[in-house]
Write a protein that holds these residues in place. Sequence first.
Motif, PDB file in Angstrom:
ATOM      1  N   SER A 214       0.825  -1.205   0.000  1.00 48.88           N
ATOM      2  CA  SER A 214       0.000   0.000   0.000  1.00 48.88           C
ATOM      3  C   SER A 214       0.864   1.262   0.000  1.00 48.88           C
ATOM      4  CB  SER A 214      -0.919  -0.018   1.219  1.00 48.88           C
ATOM      5  OG  SER A 214      -1.646   1.162   1.334  1.00 48.88           O
ATOM      6  N   SER A 215       1.895   1.255   0.808  1.00 50.24           N
ATOM      7  CA  SER A 215       2.792   2.412   0.881  1.00 50.24           C
ATOM      8  C   SER A 215       3.601   2.571  -0.402  1.00 50.24           C
ATOM      9  CB  SER A 215       3.738   2.282   2.069  1.00 50.24           C
ATOM     10  OG  SER A 215       2.990   2.334   3.265  1.00 50.24           O
ATOM     11  N   GLY A 216       3.972   1.468  -1.013  1.00 43.72           N
ATOM     12  CA  GLY A 216       4.674   1.529  -2.292  1.00 43.72           C
ATOM     13  C   GLY A 216       3.800   2.154  -3.369  1.00 43.72           C
ATOM     14  N   ARG A 217       2.542   1.776  -3.383  1.00 46.25           N
ATOM     15  CA  ARG A 217       1.615   2.376  -4.351  1.00 46.25           C
ATOM     16  C   ARG A 217       1.444   3.871  -4.086  1.00 46.25           C
ATOM     17  NH1 ARG A 217      -3.227  -1.272  -6.230  1.00 46.25           N
ATOM     18  NH2 ARG A 217      -3.352   0.599  -7.499  1.00 46.25           N
ATOM     19  N   ARG A 218       1.400   4.239  -2.810  1.00 47.40           N
ATOM     20  CA  ARG A 218       1.286   5.655  -2.457  1.00 47.40           C
ATOM     21  C   ARG A 218       2.544   6.406  -2.902  1.00 47.40           C
ATOM     22  NH1 ARG A 218      -1.170  10.192  -2.236  1.00 47.40           N
ATOM     23  NH2 ARG A 218      -0.649  11.494  -0.469  1.00 47.40           N
ATOM     24  N   SER A 219       3.700   5.779  -2.757  1.00 52.87           N
ATOM     25  CA  SER A 219       4.957   6.406  -3.195  1.00 52.87           C
ATOM     26  C   SER A 219       4.942   6.647  -4.702  1.00 52.87           C
ATOM     27  CB  SER A 219       6.153   5.540  -2.814  1.00 52.87           C
ATOM     28  OG  SER A 219       6.304   5.511  -1.416  1.00 52.87           O
ATOM     29  N   ILE A 220       4.372   5.708  -5.451  1.00 51.84           N
ATOM     30  CA  ILE A 220       4.263   5.901  -6.896  1.00 51.84           C
ATOM     31  C   ILE A 220       3.378   7.105  -7.192  1.00 51.84           C
ATOM     32  CG2 ILE A 220       3.280   4.917  -9.016  1.00 51.84           C
ATOM     33  CD1 ILE A 220       4.360   2.197  -8.045  1.00 51.84           C
ATOM     34  N   GLU A 221       2.265   7.229  -6.459  1.00 50.99           N
ATOM     35  CA  GLU A 221       1.383   8.389  -6.641  1.00 50.99           C
ATOM     36  C   GLU A 221       2.129   9.699  -6.394  1.00 50.99           C
ATOM     37  OE1 GLU A 221      -1.955   7.893  -4.038  1.00 50.99           O
ATOM     38  OE2 GLU A 221      -2.605   6.055  -5.035  1.00 50.99           O
ATOM     39  N   LEU A 222       3.094   9.645  -5.467  1.00 47.49           N
ATOM     40  CA  LEU A 222       3.889  10.828  -5.137  1.00 47.49           C
ATOM     41  C   LEU A 222       5.127  10.964  -6.023  1.00 47.49           C
ATOM     42  CD1 LEU A 222       3.697  10.501  -1.250  1.00 47.49           C
ATOM     43  CD2 LEU A 222       2.444  12.122  -2.685  1.00 47.49           C
ATOM     44  N   SER A 223       5.237  10.092  -7.011  1.00 41.07           N
ATOM     45  CA  SER A 223       6.350  10.070  -7.965  1.00 41.07           C
ATOM     46  C   SER A 223       7.696   9.782  -7.316  1.00 41.07           C
ATOM     47  CB  SER A 223       6.429  11.393  -8.746  1.00 41.07           C
ATOM     48  OG  SER A 223       5.255  11.575  -9.488  1.00 41.07           O
ATOM     49  N   ASP A 224       7.688   9.010  -6.250  1.00 40.20           N
ATOM     50  CA  ASP A 224       8.933   8.607  -5.589  1.00 40.20           C
ATOM     51  C   ASP A 224       9.167   7.127  -5.886  1.00 40.20           C
ATOM     52  OD1 ASP A 224      11.125   8.142  -4.011  1.00 40.20           O
ATOM     53  OD2 ASP A 224      10.313   9.138  -2.240  1.00 40.20           O
ATOM     54  N   MET A 225       9.692   6.862  -7.056  1.00 38.86           N
ATOM     55  CA  MET A 225       9.869   5.488  -7.513  1.00 38.86           C
ATOM     56  C   MET A 225      10.913   4.724  -6.696  1.00 38.86           C
ATOM     57  SD  MET A 225       7.582   5.572  -9.608  1.00 38.86           S
ATOM     58  CE  MET A 225       6.686   6.835 -10.462  1.00 38.86           C
ATOM     59  N   SER A 226      11.929   5.413  -6.239  1.00 42.03           N
ATOM     60  CA  SER A 226      12.962   4.762  -5.430  1.00 42.03           C
ATOM     61  C   SER A 226      12.365   4.251  -4.119  1.00 42.03           C
ATOM     62  CB  SER A 226      14.101   5.741  -5.155  1.00 42.03           C
ATOM     63  OG  SER A 226      15.051   5.160  -4.309  1.00 42.03           O
ATOM     64  N   ALA A 227      11.585   5.081  -3.459  1.00 39.39           N
ATOM     65  CA  ALA A 227      10.938   4.667  -2.210  1.00 39.39           C
ATOM     66  C   ALA A 227       9.958   3.529  -2.479  1.00 39.39           C
ATOM     67  CB  ALA A 227      10.223   5.843  -1.556  1.00 39.39           C
ATOM     68  N   ALA A 228       9.218   3.626  -3.587  1.00 40.72           N
ATOM     69  CA  ALA A 228       8.256   2.574  -3.932  1.00 40.72           C
ATOM     70  C   ALA A 228       8.965   1.234  -4.104  1.00 40.72           C
ATOM     71  CB  ALA A 228       7.503   2.952  -5.201  1.00 40.72           C
ATOM     72  N   PHE A 229      10.076   1.242  -4.826  1.00 39.63           N
ATOM     73  CA  PHE A 229      10.823   0.004  -5.047  1.00 39.63           C
ATOM     74  C   PHE A 229      11.276  -0.598  -3.718  1.00 39.63           C
ATOM     75  CE2 PHE A 229      14.844  -2.246  -5.809  1.00 39.63           C
ATOM     76  CZ  PHE A 229      14.397  -3.218  -6.696  1.00 39.63           C
ATOM     77  N   LYS A 230      11.815   0.229  -2.836  1.00 40.44           N
ATOM     78  CA  LYS A 230      12.272  -0.256  -1.529  1.00 40.44           C
ATOM     79  C   LYS A 230      11.125  -0.831  -0.720  1.00 40.44           C
ATOM     80  CE  LYS A 230      16.151   2.940  -1.251  1.00 40.44           C
ATOM     81  NZ  LYS A 230      16.661   4.157  -0.635  1.00 40.44           N
ATOM     82  N   LEU A 231       9.983  -0.169  -0.751  1.00 47.15           N
ATOM     83  CA  LEU A 231       8.819  -0.659  -0.013  1.00 47.15           C
ATOM     84  C   LEU A 231       8.320  -1.980  -0.592  1.00 47.15           C
ATOM     85  CD1 LEU A 231       7.097   2.779   0.475  1.00 47.15           C
ATOM     86  CD2 LEU A 231       7.824   1.270   2.337  1.00 47.15           C
ATOM     87  N   PHE A 232       8.262  -2.082  -1.919  1.00 46.26           N
ATOM     88  CA  PHE A 232       7.837  -3.334  -2.533  1.00 46.26           C
ATOM     89  C   PHE A 232       8.790  -4.474  -2.178  1.00 46.26           C
ATOM     90  CE2 PHE A 232       5.721  -0.689  -6.079  1.00 46.26           C
ATOM     91  CZ  PHE A 232       4.516  -0.667  -5.394  1.00 46.26           C
ATOM     92  N   MET A 233      10.088  -4.200  -2.243  1.00 46.22           N
ATOM     93  CA  MET A 233      11.073  -5.240  -1.916  1.00 46.22           C
ATOM     94  C   MET A 233      10.996  -5.639  -0.440  1.00 46.22           C
ATOM     95  SD  MET A 233      12.250  -6.034  -4.793  1.00 46.22           S
ATOM     96  CE  MET A 233      13.502  -7.187  -4.295  1.00 46.22           C
ATOM     97  N   SER A 234      10.789  -4.667   0.434  1.00 47.02           N
ATOM     98  CA  SER A 234      10.633  -4.979   1.859  1.00 47.02           C
ATOM     99  C   SER A 234       9.393  -5.835   2.070  1.00 47.02           C
ATOM    100  CB  SER A 234      10.523  -3.698   2.691  1.00 47.02           C
ATOM    101  OG  SER A 234      11.745  -3.025   2.711  1.00 47.02           O
ATOM    102  N   GLY A 235       8.307  -5.465   1.403  1.00 48.34           N
ATOM    103  CA  GLY A 235       7.078  -6.250   1.533  1.00 48.34           C
ATOM    104  C   GLY A 235       7.269  -7.684   1.091  1.00 48.34           C
ATOM    105  N   ILE A 236       7.931  -7.874  -0.047  1.00 48.51           N
ATOM    106  CA  ILE A 236       8.185  -9.225  -0.545  1.00 48.51           C
ATOM    107  C   ILE A 236       9.023 -10.022   0.448  1.00 48.51           C
ATOM    108  CG2 ILE A 236       9.432 -10.533  -2.329  1.00 48.51           C
ATOM    109  CD1 ILE A 236       8.470  -8.338  -4.315  1.00 48.51           C
ATOM    110  N   SER A 237       9.965  -9.362   1.107  1.00 47.65           N
ATOM    111  CA  SER A 237      10.835 -10.075   2.048  1.00 47.65           C
ATOM    112  C   SER A 237      10.060 -10.632   3.248  1.00 47.65           C
ATOM    113  CB  SER A 237      11.969  -9.166   2.525  1.00 47.65           C
ATOM    114  OG  SER A 237      11.504  -8.211   3.459  1.00 47.65           O
ATOM    115  N   PHE A 238       8.904 -10.056   3.547  1.00 41.13           N
ATOM    116  CA  PHE A 238       8.098 -10.549   4.673  1.00 41.13           C
ATOM    117  C   PHE A 238       7.212 -11.731   4.279  1.00 41.13           C
ATOM    118  CE2 PHE A 238       9.313  -6.555   6.579  1.00 41.13           C
ATOM    119  CZ  PHE A 238       9.409  -6.870   7.927  1.00 41.13           C
TER     120      PHE A 238
END
Length: 102
Positions: free
Chosen positions: A68-92
């Motif tokens: 959810s936060s990664g998608r929000r980061s994309i809305e805010l045009s912060d692709m780097s943060a989105a990628f990190k959030l997606f990768m963190s989510g996958i790790s869980f």
Amino acid sequence: QACYESMSLEQRRGNHMRYGLALCAHSMENGGEKGELFFTALNQINRCGPTAVDDSKQKEIIAALNFSSGRRSIELSDMSAAFKLFMSGISFLGEDHWESQY
């Protein structure tokens, strides 16, 4: 800083998890998942990593919050943060996440 560095890795993880969960609960009560406080809370939880969480349902919730936060980061045009959030989510997620979470 010196106090933090004198703690064991387990103590640091425990502190990050406690702070993250407390901030997450507070942010959910006061504006939800879109505020800066929520991103800070999730960052604290992610610093612990998946090994700090034993319950598989809790890991799924953390993964969903990261998504959810990664998608929000994309809305805010912060692709780097989105990628990190997606990768963190996958790790869980578990080894079978492609079958169980797809």
